[in-house]
Design an enzyme around this catalytic site. Structure first.
Site, PDB file in Angstrom:
ATOM      1  N   ALA A   1      -0.384   5.165  -8.651  1.00 49.87           N
ATOM      2  CA  ALA A   1      -0.481   6.606  -8.383  1.00 49.87           C
ATOM      3  C   ALA A   1      -1.854   6.934  -7.837  1.00 49.87           C
ATOM      4  CB  ALA A   1      -0.246   7.411  -9.667  1.00 49.87           C
TER       5      ALA A   1
ATOM      6  N   TYR B   1      -2.751  17.438  -7.429  1.00 47.91           N
ATOM      7  CA  TYR B   1      -2.272  16.226  -8.114  1.00 47.91           C
ATOM      8  C   TYR B   1      -0.957  16.523  -8.837  1.00 47.91           C
ATOM      9  CZ  TYR B   1      -1.924  12.825 -11.922  1.00 47.91           C
ATOM     10  OH  TYR B   1      -1.458  11.906 -12.821  1.00 47.91           O
TER      11      TYR B   1
ATOM     12  N   ASP C   1       0.850  -1.186   0.000  1.00 50.73           N
ATOM     13  CA  ASP C   1       0.000   0.000   0.000  1.00 50.73           C
ATOM     14  C   ASP C   1       0.889   1.240   0.000  1.00 50.73           C
ATOM     15  OD1 ASP C   1      -1.775   2.038   0.386  1.00 50.73           O
ATOM     16  OD2 ASP C   1      -2.913   1.016   1.964  1.00 50.73           O
TER      17      ASP C   1
HETATM   18  P1  NDP Z   1      -5.023   4.262 -12.647  1.00 50.43           P
HETATM   19  O1  NDP Z   1      -5.785   5.199 -11.770  1.00 50.43           O
HETATM   20  O2  NDP Z   1      -5.728   3.513 -13.711  1.00 50.43           O
HETATM   21  O3  NDP Z   1      -4.269   3.187 -11.749  1.00 50.43           O
HETATM   22  C1  NDP Z   1      -3.599   3.587 -10.603  1.00 50.43           C
HETATM   23  C2  NDP Z   1      -2.954   2.379  -9.970  1.00 50.43           C
HETATM   24  O4  NDP Z   1      -2.374   2.814  -8.736  1.00 50.43           O
HETATM   25  C3  NDP Z   1      -3.940   1.261  -9.623  1.00 50.43           C
HETATM   26  O5  NDP Z   1      -3.313   0.010  -9.784  1.00 50.43           O
HETATM   27  C4  NDP Z   1      -4.206   1.526  -8.144  1.00 50.43           C
HETATM   28  O6  NDP Z   1      -4.580   0.389  -7.424  1.00 50.43           O
HETATM   29  C5  NDP Z   1      -2.829   1.968  -7.711  1.00 50.43           C
HETATM   30  N1  NDP Z   1      -2.890   2.666  -6.444  1.00 50.43           N
HETATM   31  C6  NDP Z   1      -3.605   3.759  -6.120  1.00 50.43           C
HETATM   32  N2  NDP Z   1      -3.433   4.056  -4.815  1.00 50.43           N
HETATM   33  C7  NDP Z   1      -2.586   3.114  -4.326  1.00 50.43           C
HETATM   34  C8  NDP Z   1      -2.040   2.854  -3.045  1.00 50.43           C
HETATM   35  N3  NDP Z   1      -2.327   3.607  -1.979  1.00 50.43           N
HETATM   36  N4  NDP Z   1      -1.206   1.802  -2.901  1.00 50.43           N
HETATM   37  C9  NDP Z   1      -0.902   0.994  -3.954  1.00 50.43           C
HETATM   38  N5  NDP Z   1      -1.409   1.183  -5.179  1.00 50.43           N
HETATM   39  C10 NDP Z   1      -2.241   2.230  -5.364  1.00 50.43           C
HETATM   40  O7  NDP Z   1      -3.821   5.134 -13.246  1.00 50.43           O
HETATM   41  P2  NDP Z   1      -3.222   5.108 -14.729  1.00 50.43           P
HETATM   42  O8  NDP Z   1      -2.861   3.714 -15.083  1.00 50.43           O
HETATM   43  O9  NDP Z   1      -4.111   5.897 -15.609  1.00 50.43           O
HETATM   44  O10 NDP Z   1      -1.901   5.982 -14.502  1.00 50.43           O
HETATM   45  C11 NDP Z   1      -0.591   5.410 -14.544  1.00 50.43           C
HETATM   46  C12 NDP Z   1       0.426   6.515 -14.365  1.00 50.43           C
HETATM   47  O11 NDP Z   1       0.271   7.494 -15.399  1.00 50.43           O
HETATM   48  C13 NDP Z   1       0.323   7.275 -13.046  1.00 50.43           C
HETATM   49  O12 NDP Z   1       1.594   7.619 -12.585  1.00 50.43           O
HETATM   50  C14 NDP Z   1      -0.405   8.558 -13.428  1.00 50.43           C
HETATM   51  O13 NDP Z   1      -0.112   9.621 -12.546  1.00 50.43           O
HETATM   52  C15 NDP Z   1       0.143   8.791 -14.814  1.00 50.43           C
HETATM   53  N6  NDP Z   1      -0.721   9.587 -15.659  1.00 50.43           N
HETATM   54  C16 NDP Z   1      -2.034   9.224 -15.804  1.00 50.43           C
HETATM   55  C17 NDP Z   1      -2.873   9.994 -16.563  1.00 50.43           C
HETATM   56  C18 NDP Z   1      -4.316   9.644 -16.720  1.00 50.43           C
HETATM   57  O14 NDP Z   1      -5.019  10.361 -17.466  1.00 50.43           O
HETATM   58  N7  NDP Z   1      -4.825   8.599 -16.099  1.00 50.43           N
HETATM   59  C19 NDP Z   1      -2.375  11.213 -17.270  1.00 50.43           C
HETATM   60  C20 NDP Z   1      -0.972  11.470 -17.063  1.00 50.43           C
HETATM   61  C21 NDP Z   1      -0.192  10.676 -16.296  1.00 50.43           C
HETATM   62  P3  NDP Z   1      -6.139  -0.007  -7.206  1.00 50.43           P
HETATM   63  O15 NDP Z   1      -6.528  -0.770  -8.433  1.00 50.43           O
HETATM   64  O16 NDP Z   1      -6.105  -0.806  -5.968  1.00 50.43           O
HETATM   65  O17 NDP Z   1      -6.898   1.285  -7.053  1.00 50.43           O
END
Ligand code: NDP
Length: 311
Positions: A66, A131, A42
């Site tokens: 993230a 963010y 986590d």
């Molecule tokens: P998602 O929101 O789809 O996925 C986020 C992931 O992070 C999930 O696996 C989630 O797990 C996990 N997560 C969140 N909180 C925690 C926690 N406390 N501990 C462990 N895991 C956690 O994100 P994306 O795949 O869209 O984004 C990937 C990357 O790209 C990130 O760094 C994001 O900042 C960056 N990005 C994303 C954009 C977007 O439009 N989405 C735009 C620009 C950059 P769970 O499934 O349990 O929630």
């Protein structure tokens, strides 16, 4: 070579599970999420994340985890900072000690969105919202650790499936539910398929494993630029081509569409550094509209398209 993938359940993480599996010399891909299980960690508890890495001792760490809820981050700044900066910083320190290569994701939201030029990697940052500030703090923690790293900034990530959670899925679901849609037409960038992020990341990783010259920060987005309104209109056209009856999308300026977090107007990313690293000519670089239309036509079962078409 052992790779640990954090955030394996997210949009990019799921796509990376496929793309990383094809990396040459891979002996083991450990997929970590926070949802329990053997390799769960986590990011709200950075110490736990570091402990897991000390136990697994990977050669490569890929962090796709993230806090991505942009508006909610405004009210939960400390929690967002732990996930987006403190834990990535702890990962980077472990990477430095292990001699592991860290691939981490960041965002166009580290910029202030001024002007109309595409942002380059070394342009001044200036996040407009919590963010973006936490993502920038994550980048800074990684650079300060001294670990070998790749920081990939991308924008507007989408993936097919579900009814929400990303712009394409949300707009598609709302149009099929025949809800009126007002979409901003003054935030400009390029919607990026999670599969493209994963595919190009895996290629970048392969290059970085061969040469130390490939390291540092890279921008990753498809070729072209558009507004969210134009993307929504494309989705509507794609659905109509499939026989669905969907409402018109209305364009509005950001000023008429208040959100909890302020968004940058200019999210264009200059990806020429990545073009060079991967040896792909700009003319051959993937564009943004075709994957969206293809995804609309082949949307995974279980979503509301079938019931809403043709009536
Ligand atoms: P998602 O929101 O789809 O996925 C986020 C992931 O992070 C999930 O696996 C989630 O797990 C996990 N997560 C969140 N909180 C925690 C926690 N406390 N501990 C462990 N895991 C956690 O994100 P994306 O795949 O869209 O984004 C990937 C990357 O790209 C990130 O760094 C994001 O900042 C960056 N990005 C994303 C954009 C977007 O439009 N989405 C735009 C620009 C950059 P769970 O499934 O349990 O929630």
């Amino acid at each position: 070579m052992k790779i640990v993938l954090f955030g394996a359940t997210g949009q990019v993480g799921l796509a990376l599970q496929d793309s990383l599996a094809g990396i040459a010399g891979l002996d083991g891909l450990v997929c970590s999420s926070r949802g329990g299980g053997r390799w769960s960690a986590d990011f709200d508890r950075p110490v736990e994340v570091a402990q897991l890495l000390r136990m697994l001792r990977p050669d490569v760490i890929v962090n796709a985890a993230a806090w991505t809820a942009v508006d909610a981050a405004e009210d939960h700044a400390e929690a967002a900072l732990r996930v987006n900066a403190t834990s990535p910083g702890a990962i980077a320190i472990e990477a430095q000690k292990l001699g592991a290569l860290l691939l981490h994701y960041s965002s166009d939201y580290v910029f202030d969105g001024s002007g109309a030029l595409a942002w380059r990697e070394d342009d001044p940052t200036g996040p407009l919202n919590v963010y973006g500030a936490t993502k920038l703090a994550g980048e800074q923690a990684i650079r300060a650790s001294g670990c070998r790293h790749l920081i990939v900034r991308t924008s507007g990530v989408w993936s097919p499936g579900g009814e929400g959670g990303n712009f394409v899925a949300t707009v598609r679901a709302r149009l099929l539910a025949r809800q009126a849609l007002r979409v901003v037409d003054d935030q400009i960038g390029a919607p990026t398929a999670a599969a493209l992020v994963a595919d190009l990341s895996a290629q970048l990783l392969q290059r970085a494993l061969k040469t130390e010259a490939v390291s540092g920060t890279y921008h990753l987005a498809p070729r072209g630029e558009t507004s969210w309104f134009a993307v929504a209109r494309l989705i509507a056209e794609g659905l109509r081509a499939l026989g669905a009856v969907v409402p018109e999308v209305q364009a509005v300026p950001s000023a008429a569409y208040p959100q909890r977090a302020r968004r940058p107007l200019n999210s264009r990313l200059d990806c020429s550094r990545l073009h060079s690293a991967l040896g792909i000519a700009l003319a051959d670089w993937p564009t943004w509209p075709a994957p969206i239309l293809q995804a609309i036509a082949a949307w995974p079962a279980g979503s509301p398209a079938a019931s809403a078409t043709g009536s």
